[in-house]
Motif scaffolding. Structure first.
Motif, short mmCIF file in Angstrom:
data_model
loop_
_atom_site.label_atom_id
_atom_site.label_comp_id
_atom_site.label_asym_id
_atom_site.label_seq_id
_atom_site.Cartn_x
_atom_site.Cartn_y
_atom_site.Cartn_z
N GLN A 76 8.15 48.33 -28.29
CA GLN A 76 9.37 48.81 -27.62
C GLN A 76 9.25 50.31 -27.37
OE1 GLN A 76 11.77 47.29 -26.29
NE2 GLN A 76 13.79 47.94 -26.94
N ASN A 77 9.50 50.72 -26.14
CA ASN A 77 9.50 52.16 -25.86
C ASN A 77 10.78 52.76 -26.43
OD1 ASN A 77 10.29 54.62 -24.22
ND2 ASN A 77 8.23 54.26 -23.45
N VAL A 78 10.62 53.72 -27.32
CA VAL A 78 11.80 54.33 -27.94
C VAL A 78 11.67 55.85 -27.82
CG1 VAL A 78 13.26 54.46 -29.98
CG2 VAL A 78 11.84 52.43 -29.62
N GLY A 120 5.03 65.57 -17.57
CA GLY A 120 6.30 66.31 -17.59
C GLY A 120 7.12 65.98 -18.82
N TRP A 121 6.57 65.22 -19.75
CA TRP A 121 7.34 64.82 -20.94
C TRP A 121 7.27 65.91 -22.00
CZ3 TRP A 121 4.48 59.46 -21.31
CH2 TRP A 121 4.83 58.69 -20.18
N GLU A 122 8.41 66.21 -22.59
CA GLU A 122 8.43 67.22 -23.64
C GLU A 122 7.71 66.69 -24.88
OE1 GLU A 122 12.17 68.00 -25.54
OE2 GLU A 122 11.50 69.95 -26.29
N PHE A 168 5.85 40.94 -25.71
CA PHE A 168 6.07 41.84 -24.57
C PHE A 168 5.70 43.27 -24.92
CE2 PHE A 168 9.14 38.53 -23.38
CZ PHE A 168 8.84 38.37 -22.04
N ASN A 169 5.21 43.99 -23.93
CA ASN A 169 5.18 45.44 -24.01
C ASN A 169 6.43 45.97 -23.32
OD1 ASN A 169 3.83 48.16 -24.32
ND2 ASN A 169 4.21 48.13 -22.11
N GLU A 170 7.17 46.77 -24.02
CA GLU A 170 8.30 47.50 -23.46
C GLU A 170 9.19 46.67 -22.53
OE1 GLU A 170 6.80 51.12 -21.71
OE2 GLU A 170 6.29 51.95 -23.68
N PRO A 171 9.80 45.62 -23.07
CA PRO A 171 10.70 44.84 -22.21
C PRO A 171 11.81 45.70 -21.61
CG PRO A 171 10.97 44.26 -24.56
CD PRO A 171 9.75 45.10 -24.45
N TYR A 213 -4.15 45.48 -16.88
CA TYR A 213 -4.12 45.98 -15.51
C TYR A 213 -4.58 47.42 -15.42
CZ TYR A 213 -2.77 46.22 -10.64
OH TYR A 213 -2.81 46.32 -9.27
N GLN A 214 -4.37 48.17 -16.48
CA GLN A 214 -4.67 49.60 -16.43
C GLN A 214 -6.15 49.92 -16.66
OE1 GLN A 214 -0.99 50.46 -19.04
NE2 GLN A 214 -1.24 52.32 -17.86
N ILE A 215 -6.89 48.97 -17.25
CA ILE A 215 -8.30 49.28 -17.51
C ILE A 215 -9.31 48.33 -16.88
CG2 ILE A 215 -7.88 50.51 -19.67
CD1 ILE A 215 -8.92 47.95 -21.15
N HIS A 226 2.24 40.28 -22.18
CA HIS A 226 2.93 40.74 -20.98
C HIS A 226 3.02 42.26 -21.02
CE1 HIS A 226 6.21 41.56 -18.15
NE2 HIS A 226 6.08 40.33 -17.68
N HIS A 227 2.15 42.89 -20.24
CA HIS A 227 2.22 44.36 -20.14
C HIS A 227 2.48 44.69 -18.66
CE1 HIS A 227 1.02 48.35 -22.10
NE2 HIS A 227 1.42 48.66 -20.88
N PHE A 228 3.68 44.41 -18.23
CA PHE A 228 4.20 44.70 -16.87
C PHE A 228 3.60 43.82 -15.76
CE2 PHE A 228 4.74 49.48 -18.21
CZ PHE A 228 5.71 49.11 -19.12
N GLU A 260 -2.65 54.90 -14.44
CA GLU A 260 -1.31 55.20 -14.94
C GLU A 260 -0.25 54.83 -13.88
OE1 GLU A 260 -0.17 55.89 -17.95
OE2 GLU A 260 1.83 56.19 -17.15
N TRP A 261 -0.14 53.55 -13.55
CA TRP A 261 0.89 53.03 -12.66
C TRP A 261 1.13 53.94 -11.45
CZ3 TRP A 261 0.58 48.50 -14.52
CH2 TRP A 261 0.54 48.29 -15.88
N GLY A 262 0.13 54.02 -10.59
CA GLY A 262 0.31 54.81 -9.37
C GLY A 262 -0.66 55.96 -9.27
N ILE A 276 6.65 50.52 -32.06
CA ILE A 276 7.31 51.63 -31.36
C ILE A 276 6.29 52.35 -30.49
CG2 ILE A 276 8.45 53.87 -31.64
CD1 ILE A 276 9.62 52.90 -34.27
N ASN A 277 6.62 52.47 -29.19
CA ASN A 277 5.84 53.33 -28.30
C ASN A 277 6.63 54.62 -28.19
OD1 ASN A 277 4.34 51.02 -27.95
ND2 ASN A 277 4.85 50.73 -25.79
N TYR A 278 6.12 55.67 -28.80
CA TYR A 278 6.87 56.93 -28.82
C TYR A 278 6.13 58.02 -28.06
CZ TYR A 278 9.13 61.21 -30.16
OH TYR A 278 9.77 62.42 -30.09
C1 BGC Z 1 3.25 52.04 -21.21
C2 BGC Z 1 1.84 52.29 -20.73
C3 BGC Z 1 1.74 53.65 -20.07
C4 BGC Z 1 2.13 54.70 -21.08
C5 BGC Z 1 2.03 56.12 -20.57
C6 BGC Z 1 3.91 53.24 -21.83
O1 BGC Z 1 5.23 53.30 -21.45
O2 BGC Z 1 3.27 50.93 -22.08
O3 BGC Z 1 1.49 51.26 -19.86
O4 BGC Z 1 0.48 53.89 -19.57
O5 BGC Z 1 3.46 54.49 -21.45
O6 BGC Z 1 2.86 56.30 -19.48
#
Ligand code: BGC
Length: 417
Positions: A219-221, A310-312, A157-160, A20-22, A111-113, A383-385, A259-261
């Motif tokens: 998984q987003n961690v 805004g992420w550190e 899944f991406n980041e359930p 969806y993002q690209i 599944h990416h959202f 970027e989602w929005g 891990i999505n870090y």
């Molecule tokens: C998501 C991506 C998103 C990225 C940056 C991750 O949480 O999987 O879809 O673009 O973070 O926000």
């Protein structure tokens, strides 16, 4: 790879994207109308990747990548309930074949959202309704069959965790429920349970078809720290809810943990009404949402430099997160996302890469079995929005961004030292 490399033989160097993002023009996704409903900037043509795979492949080759993670778009493939578009699927199969031909391992996510809009109409309760599991597994079954001719690495899944909280907890993705306002446990017991179940069922079918396949989750961690003395229990509660619940329910059916870090956050105990689980997690997004109330409630943010989101920027957190998950689950770890939207004059992508790869090497030196580093993202995307954050190693014109040459050098040398 040279002997001096801190990364093991066969290490995967690559980048990640999501359909969806690209791709652009994903009109059948529930997100398409959702953009309007939320007043978001429209995704429109995004990076145009549905038509430009050849260019995307060129970018991967320029990076010297040996892996590419992308997702297949459910709403393109199952256009109506039970009606599948084989031609669209064949396009993805073609991409996977081309990647393999170039020595780039395709890693496919189901599944990416993004979900079909017919699904939300058919099942307004979404994943709170356990019937979703069947629907999703049918889709995975159909799509994976032809794809498995060229793909052996899967993310169900991406980041359930983020999807559950975004779509059913905080109301920012369809179907837009807000159960975090006091019903977090219900959220975990309904949506969380269904997503884990769907993963387990998809794992079984993928492995039945392809016993040698590797099936995992991205998984987003975040690296979690107590906001102050006495907040350790709050950290534990949030860690269990956000990070471990899904992994605990699926641990027997994970060949690796992705891990999505991105960052670290400070977590505070708080019984302020409406905060989930008696916890105030110090996400940048929550700080923005709460305004001055965030500080009044004792919310804390780190002092390090920040990205455009805004992420550190906290590279040392990557080492901690990898070691924590490795020690608990004893599964190979893949970094399935890590990256930044740079701020002009701030930390560059090259500096970011160096610091995070050093942290990863640190985790490996302490015994963690890490097999992949996939940068988010290959391209500037939606970027989602908003299309403003520039996460890409390449821009939408496929011009290399700051950091692309450095990435190629690290991938070639097997080191950022
Ligand atoms: C998501 C991506 C998103 C990225 C940056 C991750 O949480 O999987 O879809 O673009 O973070 O926000």
């Amino acid at each position: 790879m040279p002997d001096s490399s801190p990364f093991p033989e066969g290490f995967l160097w690559g980048a990640s994207t999501s359909s969806y993002q690209i791709e652009g023009g994903n009109e059948r996704s529930a997100l398409w109308d959702w953009e309007e409903h939320m007043g978001w900037e429209r995704s429109g043509a995004a990076a145009g990747s549905w038509e430009r795979f050849g260019d995307d492949l060129g970018c991967l080759k320029a990076l010297g990548a040996n892996a590419y993670r992308f997702s297949v778009e459910w709403s393109r493939l199952e256009t109506e309930p039970g009606r599948f578009d084989r031609e669209a699927l064949d396009r993805y199969v073609g991409w996977a074949r081309l990647l393999r031909k170039e020595g780039i391992r395709p890693i496919v996510c189901f599944h990416h959202f993004s979900e079909p809009s017919w699904l939300i109409h058919e099942r307004p309760r979404g994943w709170r309704d356990h019937g979703m599991v069947e629907r999703f597994v049918d889709f995975v079954d159909w799509a994976s069959e032809p794809l498995s001719a060229a793909v052996e690495d899967w993310l169900v899944f991406n980041e359930p965790n983020v999807f559950m909280v975004g779509a059913y907890g905080a109301g920012i993705f369809p179907p837009g429920r807000r159960l975090l306002l006091g019903r977090a446990r219900e959220l975990r017991d309904t949506v969380g349970a269904s997503l884990a179940d769907a993963h387990n069922r998809a794992y079984e079918l993928l492995k039945r078809r392809q016993p040698a396949a590797r099936v995992g989750v991205a998984q987003n961690v975040a690296d979690l720290e107590p906001a102050g003395p006495g907040d350790e229990e709050a950290v534990e509660r949030w860690d269990r809810f956000m990070h471990r619940d899904f992994l605990d329910r699926t641990r027997e059916r994970l060949d690796f943990i992705g891990i999505n870090y991105y960052t670290r956050i400070f977590v505070k105990k708080s019984w302020a009404p409406l905060l989930p689980l008696g916890v105030l997690p110090g996400y940048a997004e929550l700080e923005r949402e709460l305004g001055p109330l965030f500080r009044l409630l004792g919310g804390r943010r780190g002092q390090g430099p920040r990205t455009a989101m805004g992420w550190e920027i906290a590279p040392e957190g990557l080492e901690r997160v990898v070691l924590k998950l490795w020690r608990r689950y004893q599964k190979p770890i893949w970094i399935t996302e890590n990256g930044l939207a740079p701020v002009v004059g701030g930390v560059t992508r090259e500096q970011f890469l160096r610091a995070h790869l050093a942290a990863l090497a640190g985790a490996i030196a302490q015994g963690a079995d890490v097999r992949a580093y996939l940068h988010w993202s290959l391209l500037d995307n939606y970027e989602w929005g908003s299309t403003k954050p520039r996460f890409g190693l390449f821009d939408r014109e496929r011009r290399p961004a700051d950091g692309a040459a450095a990435f190629a050098e690290f991938a070639r040398a097997g080191s950022a030292a």
